[in-house]
Design an enzyme around this catalytic site. Structure first.
Site, short mmCIF file in Angstrom:
data_model
loop_
_atom_site.label_atom_id
_atom_site.label_comp_id
_atom_site.label_asym_id
_atom_site.label_seq_id
_atom_site.Cartn_x
_atom_site.Cartn_y
_atom_site.Cartn_z
N HIS A 44 0.68 -0.53 -0.13
CA HIS A 44 0.40 -0.39 0.01
C HIS A 44 1.42 1.51 0.23
CE1 HIS A 44 -3.65 -2.11 0.64
NE2 HIS A 44 -3.20 -2.50 1.24
N ARG A 70 6.36 -7.30 3.67
CA ARG A 70 5.69 -7.54 3.17
C ARG A 70 4.84 -7.34 1.33
NH1 ARG A 70 -0.72 -5.20 4.95
NH2 ARG A 70 0.31 -3.38 3.99
N ASP A 84 16.79 -11.46 -1.72
CA ASP A 84 18.20 -10.85 -2.83
C ASP A 84 18.72 -9.91 -1.83
OD1 ASP A 84 18.64 -13.54 -4.36
OD2 ASP A 84 18.13 -12.28 -6.03
N GLU A 151 -6.47 -12.21 5.24
CA GLU A 151 -7.67 -11.61 5.63
C GLU A 151 -9.03 -11.52 4.50
OE1 GLU A 151 -4.74 -7.81 3.74
OE2 GLU A 151 -3.87 -9.75 2.77
N ASP A 177 -9.05 -5.78 6.76
CA ASP A 177 -9.51 -6.66 4.77
C ASP A 177 -10.75 -7.93 6.45
OD1 ASP A 177 -8.63 -5.85 2.28
OD2 ASP A 177 -7.26 -5.40 3.74
#
Length: 258
Positions: A44, A70, A84, A151, A177
């Protein structure tokens, strides 16, 4: 130093904050405040792989705060880039996981063959210390916290199977959510919302090899979540919200009254 993953699986608790600001300065400051973890959001926020690595580097200047990233979605290519760029110990969180099949794909994307599908560039990436970390492959197995976020109602219906997927360390609940998935966004006092979240929590707590984590819903006591709620990991604040409230208070205190 014991990694966050090792601490949690041996009964530890962790409290952290969500980084939405896309700011290494903010992340560095909050890491030095002493949170157990900072959750760097790519879902987000404007954060991408490049700016995300700068935020990870900022967090790593503090010795006792681990980064968790996230992802924007369940994407093995994006996972590869995140891993990585992440120096371990640390963690990953994948949103909107509704089925055990989706959870297995998350785990596979974090593992090198033959256990998974992660592409190998071990000698030349930041994650391995640019090839200088001799124990990197061992670290990937022991110190990478793998979390999936549930969610939706469908996710809750499948949550026992999701929690049972080998390699999923923690199921993370997103209360906003979850409430939105039944048409009651942010109505955390609604009985149907309360039941949905409570049912999800109970199912995860019963899982023998999976931990419970999540965001704190507004007004919910942290001690209740870590206590009766059975949470091992809680993200209890958001950097931009902390700044917003501090700015509001500062402005209010600075107003001249006549």
């Amino acid at each position: 130093m014991v990694s966050l993953r090792q601490s949690l699986i041996h009964g530890g608790k962790a409290f952290g904050s969500l980084i939405l600001s896309n700011s290494p300065v903010v992340a560095e400051l909050m890491a030095h405040v002493g949170y157990d973890f900072l959750l760097v959001d790519h879902e987000h926020s404007p954060t991408g792989i490049g700016s995300g690595q700068a935020i990870l580097q900022a967090i790593n200047t503090a010795p006792n705060t681990e980064p968790i990233v996230r992802l924007p979605c369940n994407d093995p290519v994006y996972m590869k880039k995140v891993l990585d760029s992440m120096k371990l110990p640390g963690g990953v969180l994948v949103p909107m996981v509704d089925t055990p099949e989706m959870a297995r794909k998350v785990v596979e994307s974090t593992r090198y063959p033959l256990q998974g599908i992660r592409g190998a560039a071990v000698p030349v990436v930041r994650g391995s210390g640019w090839g200088l970390e001799e124990d990197y492959l061992k670290q990937c197995n022991e110190d990478l916290l793998v979390m999936v976020q549930v969610e939706t109602v469908d996710g809750v219906d499948n949550i026992e199977e999701i929690a049972g997927v080998d390699g999923v360390d923690l199921v993370f609940l997103g209360p906003y959510d979850l409430s939105a998935s039944i048409g009651k966004l942010g109505q955390f006092d609604d009985p149907e919302v309360i039941k949905l979240i409570n049912d999800a929590e109970k199912k995860i707590r019963k899982a023998p090899n999976c931990l419970l984590g999540g965001f704190r819903a507004p007004g919910r006591p942290i001690d209740e979540m870590f206590g009766e709620g059975g949470y091992s990991l809680v993200a209890g604040s958001i950097d931009v919200a902390l700044l917003r409230e501090a700015a509001r208070n500062d402005l209010e205190n600075g107003k001249i009254t006549e």
